[in-house]
Design a protein around this motif. Structure first.
Motif, short mmCIF file in Angstrom:
data_model
loop_
_atom_site.label_atom_id
_atom_site.label_comp_id
_atom_site.label_asym_id
_atom_site.label_seq_id
_atom_site.Cartn_x
_atom_site.Cartn_y
_atom_site.Cartn_z
N THR A 99 0.85 -1.19 0.00
CA THR A 99 0.00 0.00 0.00
C THR A 99 0.88 1.24 0.00
OG1 THR A 99 -1.75 -1.15 1.20
CG2 THR A 99 -1.84 1.25 1.21
N LEU A 100 0.63 2.12 -0.96
CA LEU A 100 1.30 3.42 -1.02
C LEU A 100 0.30 4.48 -0.58
CD1 LEU A 100 3.05 3.14 -4.51
CD2 LEU A 100 3.99 2.59 -2.27
N TYR A 101 0.70 5.34 0.34
CA TYR A 101 -0.19 6.37 0.85
C TYR A 101 0.06 7.72 0.19
CZ TYR A 101 -1.30 2.88 4.33
OH TYR A 101 -1.70 1.72 4.94
N THR A 102 1.08 7.77 -0.66
CA THR A 102 1.42 8.96 -1.41
C THR A 102 1.99 8.51 -2.75
OG1 THR A 102 2.65 11.05 -1.32
CG2 THR A 102 3.77 9.12 -0.45
N THR A 103 2.02 9.39 -3.72
CA THR A 103 2.62 9.03 -5.01
C THR A 103 4.10 8.77 -4.81
OG1 THR A 103 1.00 10.36 -6.21
CG2 THR A 103 3.04 9.81 -7.38
N MET A 104 4.56 7.63 -5.31
CA MET A 104 5.97 7.27 -5.23
C MET A 104 6.39 6.72 -6.58
SD MET A 104 6.34 5.64 -1.44
CE MET A 104 7.92 6.33 -1.05
N ALA A 105 7.68 6.62 -6.80
CA ALA A 105 8.19 6.07 -8.06
C ALA A 105 9.02 4.83 -7.78
CB ALA A 105 9.03 7.11 -8.79
N LEU A 106 8.91 3.88 -8.69
CA LEU A 106 9.77 2.70 -8.70
C LEU A 106 10.51 2.80 -10.02
CD1 LEU A 106 10.45 0.08 -7.14
CD2 LEU A 106 8.84 -1.09 -8.63
N GLY A 107 11.80 3.13 -9.94
CA GLY A 107 12.55 3.44 -11.16
C GLY A 107 12.00 4.73 -11.74
N ASP A 108 11.67 4.71 -13.03
CA ASP A 108 11.14 5.90 -13.71
C ASP A 108 9.62 5.96 -13.71
OD1 ASP A 108 13.73 6.74 -14.36
OD2 ASP A 108 13.75 5.58 -16.23
N THR A 109 8.97 4.97 -13.11
CA THR A 109 7.51 4.89 -13.15
C THR A 109 6.89 5.45 -11.88
OG1 THR A 109 7.70 2.87 -14.47
CG2 THR A 109 5.56 3.35 -13.52
N LYS A 110 6.06 6.49 -12.04
CA LYS A 110 5.31 7.05 -10.91
C LYS A 110 4.11 6.14 -10.62
CE LYS A 110 6.96 11.46 -10.46
NZ LYS A 110 7.75 11.68 -9.29
N ILE A 111 3.87 5.91 -9.34
CA ILE A 111 2.78 5.03 -8.92
C ILE A 111 1.85 5.81 -8.02
CG2 ILE A 111 2.20 2.83 -7.84
CD1 ILE A 111 5.24 2.12 -8.27
N ALA A 112 0.57 5.81 -8.37
CA ALA A 112 -0.44 6.54 -7.59
C ALA A 112 -0.68 5.85 -6.25
CB ALA A 112 -1.75 6.59 -8.38
N PRO A 113 -1.12 6.61 -5.26
CA PRO A 113 -1.49 5.98 -3.98
C PRO A 113 -2.53 4.89 -4.21
CG PRO A 113 -1.51 8.37 -3.78
CD PRO A 113 -1.35 8.06 -5.24
N GLY A 114 -2.41 3.81 -3.45
CA GLY A 114 -3.35 2.71 -3.58
C GLY A 114 -2.73 1.42 -3.09
#
Length: 181
Positions: free
Chosen positions: A86-101
């Protein structure tokens, strides 16, 4: 005769109630791979988390890591259900931004590097139904060797200069997956 019949019926009903009550109090034995969780910030006093993972902790029990998490194959990152991230804030893994969820977290182990995968699939048992087309992000990270062997698969988070590192450890294998803000 009628009295015996009534008494027999009452006694049977009473026995059934007692037996139902006894069965309702039975609990399953301890899972051999108990669930655990890790989050960042790690302090229980801090309510504003950035990231959390829930996973099961398989044990080596004299088996090799390669047998339990084979190189080159998608692994559920633990035991039983696939790990849930679970991500509670937008984070990136490598160059890909991942929305909270909430997502599923898989890895593909290798001798020198592991591939970390975030998938939009949820409520998945193992990695049997993994679908690459549902990947949200992937990154390849190097494997390092720990000083001690860990009997149980473990995950933990540490702060980094640009985000958070998710550490995976089992046997002497150590992997750090960088999440950036």
């Amino acid at each position: 005769m009628k009295t015996k019949s009534i008494i027999s019926t009452v006694v049977m009903a009473f026995i059934m109630l007692i037996s139902l009550n006894i069965n309702a109090q039975e609990f399953a034995p301890m899972d051999k791979s108990p669930m655990d969780g890790a989050s960042f910030p790690t302090s229980y006093k801090e309510a504003n988390k950035l990231i959390k993972v829930i996973y099961s902790r398989p044990q080596l029990n004299g088996r090799s890591l390669e047998k339990l998490a084979p190189n080159g194959e998608v692994w559920r990152t633990g035991a039983n259900e696939a790990a849930e991230l679970t991500l509670y804030t937008t984070m990136a893994l490598g160059d890909t931004k991942i929305a909270p969820g909430t997502y599923t977290f898989y890895v593909i182990p290798g001798e020198k590097e592991w591939t970390a995968i975030i998938s939009k699939d949820l409520n998945v048992w193992g990695s049997y139904f993994y679908k690459q087309e549902n990947d949200v992000a992937r990154i390849t990270v190097p494997v390092t060797e720990g000083k001690e062997s860990l009997e149980a698969f473990s995950m933990a988070f540490t702060e980094s200069k640009d985000g958070v590192h998710m550490h995976l450890g089992w046997d002497t294998v150590r992997v750090a997956v960088p999440f950036t803000k």
